[in-house]
Design an enzyme around this catalytic site. Structure first.
Site: not given
Ligand code: CTP
Length: 299
Positions: A97-100, A164
């Site tokens: 995943s990512n930091r969004s 994101a």
């Protein structure tokens, strides 16, 4: 944090007379934390923590007006917002995943609702409570988000893709938890995810399409290239390497690039204010596009 009771006959109108407003003061201005509207005749109990202030200061009044009585310039519009990260499974307990945080997309949904739009919010996993009044479509993966977005695209008049999206997914997620074999290491075989924004651009019909660009370097140049490559009408570019703005922050500082060559650098503001500025730009660009005598030069 300050709590006000709106005095009678303020320019906020009778509707809000007697309401109790709690605002939080931030660098960028006032942020509404709570609003409790009281029926006009109801007396307020005297409370020590309440400042019974007749709003006399011009700036305070204007800020409150914007918060409490926003324009309804999106009435009749159907705004489709994608928000948050996507989660691509590796196995039943792990994911990419990512930091969004989803805060920017959520702010767009909130602002659009306040301005009278119908809102469909397609969101990857976040800890946020969706704004009341939005049709909320929770999703996990990029593929889920793509499906949901395409399903709702036809009815949308404005599409804002703040999500994101993970660019890659694991080709074959494991059905069982992958055991750690530390001496061996682990290689994940990744496949590219579909570019949802590009696909929406190809199928959007008359809808106005807004994309985001998360950049860490050469922001303006990379964003301008992305605007063309993705085929969007408006691109919101932000530098996600700067602390205090962008990913998982309360504020954002963005540049708005449009396909007619316009570029606007906005100051650092709360995400809700950025959301309103984006919507202002959408409304402005669409109005100019409809006007035959329009001059679409950059400014
Ligand atoms: N986006 C999308 N589908 C993807 C990747 C991105 O719809 N698979 C959308 C995002 O929602 C955003 C825009 O494309 O509106 C730009 O996303 P960003 O992460 O900045 O760029 P990428 O397209 O992923 O390109 P790069 O990672 O090379 O910067």
């Amino acid at each position: 944090m300050r709590t006000w009771r709106i005095a009678s006959r303020s320019s906020l109108g009778l509707r809000l007379c007697g309401a109790v407003v709690t605002v939080c003061e931030r660098e960028a201005g006032l942020v509404l934390v709570g609003l409790q509207a009281l029926p006009p005749q109801q007396e307020l109990p005297v409370r020590d923590d309440l400042q019974h202030v007749a709003l006399s200061g011009h700036q305070e009044l204007e800020a409150l007006e914007r918060l409490l009585a926003p324009r309804r310039d999106l009435a009749g519009e159907r705004v489709l917002v994608t928000s948050g990260p996507t989660r691509e499974p590796i196995d039943p307990v792990r994911y990419i995943s990512n930091r969004s945080s989803g805060k920017m997309g959520q702010a767009v949904a909130t602002a659009a609702l306040r301005r009278g739009a119908e809102v469909i919010l397609i969101s990857g996993p976040t800890t946020l409570t969706p704004p009341a009044g939005a049709v909320y479509v929770p999703v996990q993966t990029a593929e889920d988000m793509r499906e949901a977005a395409l399903q709702h695209l036809e009815r949308a008049t404005i599409v804002i893709k703040a999500a994101a999206v993970a660019d890659y997914r694991v080709k074959q997620p494991s059905a069982t938890k992958i055991k750690s074999r530390k001496d061996e290491g682990l290689t994940l075989d990744l496949a590219p995810n579909p570019d949802i924004l590009k696909e929406l651009a190809a199928r959007k019909g008359r809808a106005f399409l807004v994309g985001f660009a998360a950049e860490t370097n050469d922001v303006r140049a990379n964003a301008a290239a992305k605007l063309r490559a993705k085929g969007v009408d408006l691109l919101v570019a932000n530098d996600v390497s700067v602390k205090g703005i962008g990913f998982d922050a309360e504020d954002n500082q963005v540049t708005l690039l449009d396909r007619w060559g316009g570029a606007i650098d906005l100051p650092k503001m709360s995400k809700l204010e950025v959301a309103d500025a984006i919507l202002d730009r959408v409304v402005g660009l669409r109005a100019a596009d409809r006007s035959p005598a329009s001059n679409r030069a950059a400014h």
